[in-house]
Design a protein around this motif. Structure first.
Motif, PDB file in Angstrom:
ATOM      1  N   UNK A 148       0.865  -1.151   0.048  1.00 56.77           N
ATOM      2  CA  UNK A 148       0.199   0.017   0.122  1.00 56.77           C
ATOM      3  C   UNK A 148       0.847   1.392   0.073  1.00 56.77           C
ATOM      4  N   UNK A 149       0.352   2.269  -0.362  1.00 60.31           N
ATOM      5  CA  UNK A 149       1.111   3.739  -0.375  1.00 60.31           C
ATOM      6  C   UNK A 149       0.107   4.415   0.783  1.00 60.31           C
ATOM      7  N   UNK A 150       0.973   5.182   1.751  1.00 62.74           N
ATOM      8  CA  UNK A 150       0.391   5.861   2.666  1.00 62.74           C
ATOM      9  C   UNK A 150       0.893   7.412   2.280  1.00 62.74           C
ATOM     10  N   UNK A 175       2.717  27.179   2.019  1.00 62.62           N
ATOM     11  CA  UNK A 175       4.042  27.300   2.050  1.00 62.62           C
ATOM     12  C   UNK A 175       4.538  26.412   3.385  1.00 62.62           C
ATOM     13  N   UNK A 176       5.893  25.989   3.254  1.00 59.49           N
ATOM     14  CA  UNK A 176       6.692  25.123   4.337  1.00 59.49           C
ATOM     15  C   UNK A 176       5.992  23.826   4.721  1.00 59.49           C
ATOM     16  N   UNK A 177       5.819  23.400   3.568  1.00 60.41           N
ATOM     17  CA  UNK A 177       5.182  21.946   3.717  1.00 60.41           C
ATOM     18  C   UNK A 177       5.927  20.715   3.372  1.00 60.41           C
ATOM     19  N   UNK A 178       6.107  19.715   4.268  1.00 64.91           N
ATOM     20  CA  UNK A 178       6.829  18.469   4.065  1.00 64.91           C
ATOM     21  C   UNK A 178       5.867  17.424   3.698  1.00 64.91           C
ATOM     22  N   UNK A 179       5.955  16.672   2.712  1.00 63.30           N
ATOM     23  CA  UNK A 179       5.011  15.794   2.404  1.00 63.30           C
ATOM     24  C   UNK A 179       5.812  14.402   2.081  1.00 63.30           C
ATOM     25  N   UNK A 180       5.037  13.269   2.493  1.00 62.80           N
ATOM     26  CA  UNK A 180       5.604  11.990   2.335  1.00 62.80           C
ATOM     27  C   UNK A 180       4.532  11.107   1.563  1.00 62.80           C
ATOM     28  N   UNK A 181       5.115  10.120   0.765  1.00 65.99           N
ATOM     29  CA  UNK A 181       4.350   9.170   0.460  1.00 65.99           C
ATOM     30  C   UNK A 181       5.165   7.751   0.635  1.00 65.99           C
ATOM     31  N   UNK A 182       4.723   7.027   1.568  1.00 60.84           N
ATOM     32  CA  UNK A 182       5.362   5.684   2.248  1.00 60.84           C
ATOM     33  C   UNK A 182       4.800   4.499   1.368  1.00 60.84           C
TER      34      UNK A 182
END
Length: 118
Positions: A2-4, A83-90
């Motif tokens: 899965x992707x989160x 602005x100032x956003x960290x995103x992730x896809x695990x």
């Protein structure tokens, strides 16, 4: 597999704040989905163009992800974007169905996906 998805908005572009915020995001994603480090396949981080102080992958390595493939890239510079956003896809191994996955949006980033925000 899965992707989160997840995201967190930072208060400032400062190295220790970015690292602490990224650790908070990663830890919350793992805990919310009952995952351990051994369940991770890879993690892709993006940052908005206004973040320069450190790579988010450094925080993941500090959490013990030294053998997990990690990637950092920059988000598109879209006029009016948050602005100032960290995103992730695990990408993870989990028995959870797609509808059981908890995507995590913290602090101001909750406005990005009100339908998914925790």
């Amino acid at each position: 597999m899965r992707a989160i998805r997840g995201a967190i908005q930072l208060d400032m572009d400062e190295r220790e704040h970015l690292l602490a915020s990224t650790r908070e995001l990663v830890t919350t994603v793992l805990e919310s989905n009952h995952l351990g480090l051994e369940d991770l396949i890879s993690v892709w981080f993006t940052v908005t163009p206004d973040l320069h102080s450190e790579f988010p992958a450094v925080a993941a390595r500090e959490l013990g992800m030294g053998d997990v493939p990690l990637m950092c890239t920059q988000e598109m510079d879209v006029t009016g974007a948050m602005p100032r956003v960290v995103r992730l896809m695990a990408h993870v191994m989990t028995p959870l169905a797609r509808g059981e996955i908890t995507h995590v949006y913290l602090r101001g980033a909750a406005a990005l996906r009100r339908d998914l925000a925790q």
